[in-house]
Enzyme design. Structure first.
Site, PDB file in Angstrom:
ATOM      1  N   ARG A 202       0.843  -1.191   0.000  1.00  0.00           N
ATOM      2  CA  ARG A 202       0.000   0.000   0.000  1.00  0.00           C
ATOM      3  C   ARG A 202       0.882   1.246   0.000  1.00  0.00           C
ATOM      4  O   ARG A 202       2.052   1.192   0.398  1.00  0.00           O
ATOM      5  CB  ARG A 202      -0.917   0.008   1.223  1.00  0.00           C
ATOM      6  CG  ARG A 202      -1.855  -1.196   1.318  1.00  0.00           C
ATOM      7  CD  ARG A 202      -2.663  -1.156   2.607  1.00  0.00           C
ATOM      8  NE  ARG A 202      -3.584  -2.278   2.721  1.00  0.00           N
ATOM      9  CZ  ARG A 202      -3.291  -3.435   3.308  1.00  0.00           C
ATOM     10  NH1 ARG A 202      -2.079  -3.627   3.835  1.00  0.00           N
ATOM     11  NH2 ARG A 202      -4.189  -4.404   3.380  1.00  0.00           N
TER      12      ARG A 202
ATOM     13  N   TRP B 122      -3.803  -9.377   3.700  1.00  0.00           N
ATOM     14  CA  TRP B 122      -5.253  -9.475   3.847  1.00  0.00           C
ATOM     15  C   TRP B 122      -5.595 -10.408   4.989  1.00  0.00           C
ATOM     16  O   TRP B 122      -4.980 -11.461   5.156  1.00  0.00           O
ATOM     17  CB  TRP B 122      -5.909 -10.010   2.570  1.00  0.00           C
ATOM     18  CG  TRP B 122      -5.726  -9.154   1.368  1.00  0.00           C
ATOM     19  CD1 TRP B 122      -5.612  -7.809   1.340  1.00  0.00           C
ATOM     20  CD2 TRP B 122      -5.622  -9.592   0.000  1.00  0.00           C
ATOM     21  NE1 TRP B 122      -5.457  -7.357   0.057  1.00  0.00           N
ATOM     22  CE2 TRP B 122      -5.459  -8.438  -0.799  1.00  0.00           C
ATOM     23  CE3 TRP B 122      -5.671 -10.821  -0.615  1.00  0.00           C
ATOM     24  CZ2 TRP B 122      -5.343  -8.489  -2.167  1.00  0.00           C
ATOM     25  CZ3 TRP B 122      -5.538 -10.885  -1.993  1.00  0.00           C
ATOM     26  CH2 TRP B 122      -5.389  -9.723  -2.761  1.00  0.00           C
TER      27      TRP B 122
ATOM     28  N   ARG C 137      -1.263  -2.265  -6.918  1.00  0.00           N
ATOM     29  CA  ARG C 137      -1.537  -3.321  -5.935  1.00  0.00           C
ATOM     30  C   ARG C 137      -2.437  -4.398  -6.551  1.00  0.00           C
ATOM     31  O   ARG C 137      -2.240  -5.590  -6.312  1.00  0.00           O
ATOM     32  CB  ARG C 137      -2.178  -2.698  -4.699  1.00  0.00           C
ATOM     33  CG  ARG C 137      -2.436  -3.666  -3.556  1.00  0.00           C
ATOM     34  CD  ARG C 137      -2.703  -2.884  -2.268  1.00  0.00           C
ATOM     35  NE  ARG C 137      -3.294  -3.700  -1.217  1.00  0.00           N
ATOM     36  CZ  ARG C 137      -2.612  -4.518  -0.426  1.00  0.00           C
ATOM     37  NH1 ARG C 137      -1.308  -4.640  -0.566  1.00  0.00           N
ATOM     38  NH2 ARG C 137      -3.222  -5.217   0.504  1.00  0.00           N
TER      39      ARG C 137
ATOM     40  N   TYR D 183      -9.466  -7.595  -5.541  1.00  0.00           N
ATOM     41  CA  TYR D 183      -8.130  -7.287  -6.049  1.00  0.00           C
ATOM     42  C   TYR D 183      -7.656  -8.218  -7.151  1.00  0.00           C
ATOM     43  O   TYR D 183      -6.861  -7.820  -7.997  1.00  0.00           O
ATOM     44  CB  TYR D 183      -7.123  -7.340  -4.889  1.00  0.00           C
ATOM     45  CG  TYR D 183      -7.150  -6.106  -4.021  1.00  0.00           C
ATOM     46  CD1 TYR D 183      -6.311  -5.030  -4.282  1.00  0.00           C
ATOM     47  CD2 TYR D 183      -8.021  -6.010  -2.942  1.00  0.00           C
ATOM     48  CE1 TYR D 183      -6.338  -3.893  -3.495  1.00  0.00           C
ATOM     49  CE2 TYR D 183      -8.054  -4.877  -2.142  1.00  0.00           C
ATOM     50  CZ  TYR D 183      -7.209  -3.825  -2.419  1.00  0.00           C
ATOM     51  OH  TYR D 183      -7.240  -2.695  -1.644  1.00  0.00           O
TER      52      TYR D 183
ATOM     53  N   HIS E  16      -2.960   2.885  -6.772  1.00  0.00           N
ATOM     54  CA  HIS E  16      -3.461   1.698  -6.091  1.00  0.00           C
ATOM     55  C   HIS E  16      -3.684   0.551  -7.080  1.00  0.00           C
ATOM     56  O   HIS E  16      -3.746  -0.616  -6.672  1.00  0.00           O
ATOM     57  CB  HIS E  16      -4.765   2.006  -5.357  1.00  0.00           C
ATOM     58  CG  HIS E  16      -5.120   1.004  -4.300  1.00  0.00           C
ATOM     59  ND1 HIS E  16      -4.387   0.824  -3.150  1.00  0.00           N
ATOM     60  CD2 HIS E  16      -6.129   0.107  -4.224  1.00  0.00           C
ATOM     61  CE1 HIS E  16      -4.924  -0.131  -2.411  1.00  0.00           C
ATOM     62  NE2 HIS E  16      -5.990  -0.590  -3.048  1.00  0.00           N
TER      63      HIS E  16
ATOM     64  N   LYS F 259      -5.216  20.764  13.053  1.00  0.00           N
ATOM     65  CA  LYS F 259      -6.320  21.266  13.878  1.00  0.00           C
ATOM     66  C   LYS F 259      -5.966  22.637  14.416  1.00  0.00           C
ATOM     67  O   LYS F 259      -4.801  22.913  14.714  1.00  0.00           O
ATOM     68  CB  LYS F 259      -6.593  20.294  15.036  1.00  0.00           C
ATOM     69  CG  LYS F 259      -6.977  18.895  14.594  1.00  0.00           C
ATOM     70  CD  LYS F 259      -7.127  17.965  15.788  1.00  0.00           C
ATOM     71  CE  LYS F 259      -7.414  16.546  15.339  1.00  0.00           C
ATOM     72  NZ  LYS F 259      -7.482  15.605  16.502  1.00  0.00           N
TER      73      LYS F 259
END
Length: 482
Positions: free
Chosen positions: A217, A407, A384, A416, A381, A248
């Site tokens: 990832r 996974w 992947r 996938y 992505h 923040k």
């Protein structure tokens, strides 16, 4: 028929319900439902105009108590707004990741509370949620946004159900909005080799080779440190990842703090400044925390990987090992050139000053790499997905694929792993040989596509079918890609 009066000198047993006519001329009933948090009896009171009405209500409470479905004391005072605020700030905040919490808060404060907050929690119906979804879609909300609101409501109300605040989860009964997922087409073998060739000549090019070869990832790849790579053994570990968190405000007046950055008017129709024009700020805008002098909690941060299965050890192919050794040597030269400007963090992929790579810059570098390699546009992505499909074609067993990809659920594989055209064509050829081939001639050897590959596909589908997926929805089926 009037109730039988109790004999003189006798009393009801402890915990028994009581019904009586009060001095106010109304009938009253009291039912013991259990024990309060402080240890005292949970004694519920009902009041009606007639005795028959009180008897009916008392019997209803007794049935709920005996079946274990009685609402907890005080649950009638919970509104949707009160529960959602309590859930997101008190229950979810300490237990979920920051990015997950940010999504929950957006769904709760921007959509669910404004649309449903005034309802009594126990009076909320599935139809109320379905009407909200339609309103959000009519206002221009994307299907993904509406679906996120639905999933958040389902999670929040499921906790209320478990704690006895609800009898049923209205979000689970509500029809979820349709979400058409974009078709994902992994890179073909030819396209992947073009990208690998182009990556060899780019700074930090090994980062994208890792994406295609190992399927890491983005956060896992950017969060790699040299201490987690054993170049001699050819192994790397992924216990941590790099994420960008939102800043923040630390000031007392966020609206005034970001006033100079407020966008008062929408962009003109012929705007050339933005690729996608941002909306105008609301009147009480409290964003733009990145410019706050007292900002906190944001920037690039190293966090745990997505799940327990994500903490894994992956083998590194020999060509990639050679590329990583060359990359390390180049980084050593950069460190020497940067001198005192170098900020040592041990990152495998770093800026020229040693700082970690920004995910946005990483995204832009991927797009530039695709253009240089003359490969169609694709998400980072998708690399992947390409790695997972490659493992299937290589006939790697499903448990091993799950371990390599990180996974924890076989159902994820359906999203996938894609079936390449080459496999489909070979299976079609086998079918043709079986039905139209020379049946008189004995077959000397088994078909070449490997029943193992077909069996692997079947096991993957069976495992996914037997597994519970999020939101009780089936993930998209395996696709034939070209």
């Amino acid at each position: 028929m009037p109730r039988k009066k109790r004999l003189e000198g006798t009393r009801a047993p402890n915990g028994a319900s009581s019904i009586y006519l009060g001095k106010d001329g109304k009938w009253h009933g009291r039912v013991t439902m259990g024990v309060l948090d402080n240890g005292k009896p949970d004694r519920r009171h009902v009041e009606r105009a007639t005795e028959a009405e009180v008897v009916s209500k008392v019997r209803e409470l007794e049935r709920l108590r005996d079946s274990g479905k009685a609402p907890k004391a005080g649950s009638q005072t919970w509104t949707v707004e009160k529960w959602l605020t309590h859930w997101v700030e008190t229950i979810a905040a300490p237990s979920v990741r920051e990015n997950t919490l940010a999504g929950y808060r957006t769904a709760v404060y921007k959509h669910l509370i404004p649309g449903l907050g005034a309802h009594r929690l126990r009076k909320l119906e599935p139809e109320h949620l379905e009407k909200l979804y339609v309103k959000l879609a009519d206002r221009g909300a994307k299907p993904g946004t509406v679906h996120q609101v639905h999933r958040t409501a389902k999670t929040a109300f499921n906790v209320a159900l478990e704690r006895g605040r609800l009898d049923t989860n209205p979000a689970k009964l509500a029809k979820s909005p349709r979400l058409d997922e974009d078709e994902i087409v992994p890179l073909t073998a030819v396209e992947a080799k073009r990208v690998l060739a182009a990556a060899r000549g780019r700074r930090n090019g090994a980062r994208f080779v890792i994406a295609l070869a190992l399927g890491l990832r983005r956060g896992e790849a950017l969060g790699l440190k040299w201490s987690r790579i054993d170049l001699d053994a050819g192994l790397l570990r992924t216990p941590r990842q790099l994420q960008r968190h939102k800043w923040k405000h630390g000031c007392d007046d966020p609206h005034r703090c970001g006033e100079r950055l407020h966008k008062v008017k929408p962009c003109p129709d012929a705007c050339t400044r933005h690729a996608k024009c941002p909306p105008a700020c609301p009147e009480d805008c409290a964003r733009h925390a990145s410019s706050c002098p007292k900002r906190h909690g944001g920037g690039l941060r190293e966090v745990d990987v997505k799940s327990k299965a994500g903490r894994r050890t992956v083998g590194i192919p020999k060509p990639l090992l050679e590329l990583l050794r060359a990359h390390r040597a180049a980084q050593d030269e950069e460190r020497e050139f940067a001198g005192t400007e170098w900020q040592e963090g041990g990152w495998v992929f770093a800026q020229p000053t040693g700082r970690p790579l920004d995910p946005r810059a990483d995204h832009d570098e991927w797009k530039a790499l695709l253009a240089e390699a003359e490969v169609r546009d694709a998400r980072l992505h998708d690399a992947r997905h390409t790695a997972a499909t490659m493992l299937l074609v290589l006939k790697v067993p499903l448990p091993a694929i799950m371990e390599i990809m990180g996974w924890g659920d076989a159902a994820v594989a359906k999203r996938y792993v894609h079936v390449p055209d080459e496999v489909v064509s070979e299976i079609a050829g086998q079918v043709g040989d079986f039905l139209w081939g020379d049946t008189a001639r004995p077959q000397s050897s088994p078909p070449s596509t490997d029943a193992s590959l077909i069996n692997q596909l079947q096991r993957l589908l069976d495992a996914a079918k037997a597994s519970d997926t999020p939101d009780d929805e089936d993930p998209p089926p395996l696709r034939v890609v070209s």
